[in-house]
Write a protein that holds these residues in place. Structure first.
Motif, short mmCIF file in Angstrom:
data_model
loop_
_atom_site.label_atom_id
_atom_site.label_comp_id
_atom_site.label_asym_id
_atom_site.label_seq_id
_atom_site.Cartn_x
_atom_site.Cartn_y
_atom_site.Cartn_z
N ALA A 1 0.66 -7.89 -6.14
CA ALA A 1 0.14 -6.89 -7.08
C ALA A 1 0.91 -5.57 -6.96
O ALA A 1 1.22 -4.92 -7.97
CB ALA A 1 -1.34 -6.66 -6.84
N ILE A 2 1.23 -5.18 -5.74
CA ILE A 2 1.95 -3.93 -5.52
C ILE A 2 3.39 -4.05 -6.00
O ILE A 2 3.92 -3.15 -6.67
CB ILE A 2 1.90 -3.53 -4.03
N VAL A 3 4.06 -5.15 -5.65
CA VAL A 3 5.45 -5.35 -6.09
C VAL A 3 5.52 -5.36 -7.61
O VAL A 3 6.40 -4.71 -8.21
CB VAL A 3 6.02 -6.65 -5.50
N TYR A 4 4.62 -6.09 -8.26
CA TYR A 4 4.60 -6.16 -9.73
C TYR A 4 4.38 -4.77 -10.33
O TYR A 4 5.10 -4.36 -11.25
CB TYR A 4 3.49 -7.11 -10.18
N THR A 5 3.41 -4.04 -9.81
CA THR A 5 3.10 -2.71 -10.35
C THR A 5 4.22 -1.72 -10.08
O THR A 5 4.52 -0.86 -10.91
CB THR A 5 1.77 -2.21 -9.77
N GLY B 1 -1.14 2.83 -12.67
CA GLY B 1 -0.95 2.03 -11.47
C GLY B 1 -2.23 1.38 -11.01
O GLY B 1 -2.25 0.19 -10.66
N ALA B 2 -3.33 2.14 -11.01
CA ALA B 2 -4.62 1.59 -10.59
C ALA B 2 -5.04 0.45 -11.51
O ALA B 2 -5.52 -0.60 -11.05
CB ALA B 2 -5.68 2.70 -10.61
N LYS B 3 -4.85 0.63 -12.81
CA LYS B 3 -5.23 -0.40 -13.78
C LYS B 3 -4.38 -1.66 -13.59
O LYS B 3 -4.91 -2.78 -13.60
CB LYS B 3 -5.06 0.13 -15.20
N SER B 4 -3.07 -1.48 -13.40
CA SER B 4 -2.18 -2.63 -13.22
C SER B 4 -2.54 -3.43 -11.98
O SER B 4 -2.62 -4.66 -12.02
CB SER B 4 -0.73 -2.15 -13.14
N ILE B 5 -2.75 -2.73 -10.87
CA ILE B 5 -3.10 -3.42 -9.61
C ILE B 5 -4.42 -4.15 -9.75
O ILE B 5 -4.57 -5.31 -9.35
CB ILE B 5 -3.15 -2.40 -8.45
N THR B 6 -5.41 -3.48 -10.32
CA THR B 6 -6.74 -4.08 -10.48
C THR B 6 -6.68 -5.31 -11.38
O THR B 6 -7.26 -6.36 -11.05
CB THR B 6 -7.72 -3.04 -11.05
N GLU B 7 -5.99 -5.20 -12.52
CA GLU B 7 -5.91 -6.32 -13.45
C GLU B 7 -5.13 -7.49 -12.85
O GLU B 7 -5.49 -8.66 -13.06
CB GLU B 7 -5.26 -5.87 -14.75
N PHE B 8 -4.07 -7.19 -12.10
CA PHE B 8 -3.29 -8.24 -11.45
C PHE B 8 -4.18 -9.01 -10.48
O PHE B 8 -4.17 -10.25 -10.46
CB PHE B 8 -2.10 -7.64 -10.71
N MET C 1 -1.60 4.18 1.56
CA MET C 1 -0.27 4.47 2.10
C MET C 1 0.27 3.30 2.91
O MET C 1 1.46 2.95 2.82
CB MET C 1 -0.31 5.74 2.95
N LEU C 2 -0.60 2.67 3.70
CA LEU C 2 -0.17 1.54 4.53
C LEU C 2 0.17 0.32 3.69
O LEU C 2 1.15 -0.38 3.97
CB LEU C 2 -1.27 1.21 5.53
N LEU C 3 -0.62 0.05 2.66
CA LEU C 3 -0.34 -1.09 1.80
C LEU C 3 0.97 -0.90 1.04
O LEU C 3 1.76 -1.86 0.90
CB LEU C 3 -1.48 -1.29 0.80
N GLU C 4 1.20 0.31 0.56
CA GLU C 4 2.43 0.56 -0.20
C GLU C 4 3.67 0.32 0.66
O GLU C 4 4.60 -0.36 0.23
CB GLU C 4 2.42 1.98 -0.76
N VAL C 5 3.70 0.88 1.85
CA VAL C 5 4.91 0.73 2.67
C VAL C 5 5.06 -0.69 3.19
O VAL C 5 6.17 -1.14 3.48
CB VAL C 5 4.92 1.74 3.84
N SER C 6 3.96 -1.43 3.28
CA SER C 6 4.03 -2.81 3.77
C SER C 6 4.49 -3.79 2.71
O SER C 6 4.96 -4.89 3.03
CB SER C 6 2.65 -3.24 4.29
N ALA C 7 4.34 -3.43 1.44
CA ALA C 7 4.66 -4.37 0.36
C ALA C 7 6.16 -4.65 0.31
O ALA C 7 6.99 -3.76 0.46
CB ALA C 7 4.20 -3.79 -0.97
#
Length: 342
Positions: free
Chosen positions: A249-253, A219-226, A33-39
């Motif tokens: 990674a978050i912005v891209y996903t 989403g998990a796959k995209s973030i991990t692969e990025f 939650m914190l990473l998402e809102v910070s991105a």
């Protein structure tokens, strides 16, 4: 516990007995939650650079921290999803005054946390970590939990709206503003899963419940692969982004998910045409960047001007892709359970 000493609601549940496991799961949810809102920039949504008049970055931070005891309880629970959702909403509301911050995220994180607790306990993993081929098992377990919901879960879910102030389309025969709906739910013995099934056509999060959390896995796959591409590309200079790479990674996903799936929060707040325009524009921005060089062999800074312009446009029009943000939180949560570090 909340600052008003009201406490959170404890559902009748089966218990898993490993406190280390449940604490780990709750911390993964908090960090997601914190990473998402910070991105940033994350077009249209609150982030560390942008607030809305009534809901600010700090409100999301407070909400993320406040729900730790509820997520920790969910990781040790095997039923009671509705009560856990209401508990999360109550805790979030007690610690900040910015209104609804994470309602959709709670709907995803709670069953996924229950599933993670069950998976970790069943295999006795120490330290806790999901392997990539276990992500689908996590989603399958979460799907089992939501399919097992009952009428009491549906009633608790409706009660949560009294606190959350969520913008949604009411289920036709069970209006969220109608005090008679609770009695009608009991009379017809409607489960929470059945309510989600009725809503899935116009609610992205409800459709995740019914379809098995596939967008969360995407989403998990995209973030991990990025992050994997970023870390390997940094060694041979084929991939350029600043800092740890997790923000990018978050912005891209976020853009990728938004381009693929119409955001139903936008659809509810505005209309289908607006939601489709936002998805189309996100796709155009990503496509232009991806064509500029080989797969994952790119300078992320080249993407930023178009994203920032898109962000300014959506903020100006007060168009916020809230459902997409919820999906990203769940994707981050799964990736963190799988050992994502930065």
């Amino acid at each position: 516990m909340n600052p008003n000493n009201t406490g959170f609601i404890c559902p009748v549940s089966g218990w898993a007995e490993n406190p280390h496991t449940s604490s780990f799961i709750a911390r993964c949810a908090q960090l997601a939650m914190l990473l998402e809102v910070s991105a940033s920039p994350k077009p249209g949504n609150v982030d560390r650079e942008h607030d809305y008049p009534d809901t600010c970055f700090e409100h999301f931070v407070a909400s993320s921290v406040s729900v730790y005891p509820v997520i920790e309880l969910a990781a040790r629970s095997r039923k009671g999803i509705g009560a856990l959702i209401r508990s999360a909403v109550c805790e979030s509301s007690a610690w900040q005054k910015g209104g609804n911050t994470h309602f959709g995220a709670f709907l995803l994180l709670i069953p996924l946390s229950m599933a993670a607790g069950e998976l970790f306990d069943s295999c006795g993993k120490t330290p806790c970590k999901l392997l990539p081929d276990e992500f689908e098992a996590l989603a399958a377990h979460a799907h089992d939990f939501v399919r097992a919901t009952d009428c009491e879960d549906a009633i608790e879910f409706y009660r949560a709206f009294e606190v959350a102030g969520v913008r949604v389309n009411s289920v036709d025969e069970f209006s969220l503003g109608d005090p008679e709906s609770e009695a009608e739910l009991r009379t017809q013995e409607v489960t929470l899963y059945e309510l989600m099934d009725i809503s899935r056509g116009y609610d992205l999060i409800a459709d995740e419940w019914i379809s098995g959390f596939g967008r969360c896995l995407e989403g998990a796959k995209s973030i991990t692969e990025f992050m994997q591409a970023r870390n390997s590309g940094a060694e041979d200079s084929t991939f350029s982004c600043s800092g740890t790479g997790i923000n990018e990674a978050i912005v891209y996903t976020f853009l990728k998910s938004l381009s693929r799936h119409r955001d139903t929060f936008i659809q509810t707040k505005f209309d289908k045409a607006t939601a489709d325009y936002v998805s189309s524009r996100a796709g155009e921005i990503l496509s232009a960047w991806e064509k500029s060089s080989g797969h994952y062999t790119r300078d992320f800074a080249a993407l930023l001007p178009a994203v920032q312009e898109f962000d300014s446009e959506l903020l100006r029009k007060k168009i916020n892709p809230g459902s997409t943000a919820d999906i990203i939180i769940a994707g981050l949560f799964i990736a963190l359970l799988g050992g994502l570090r930065f």
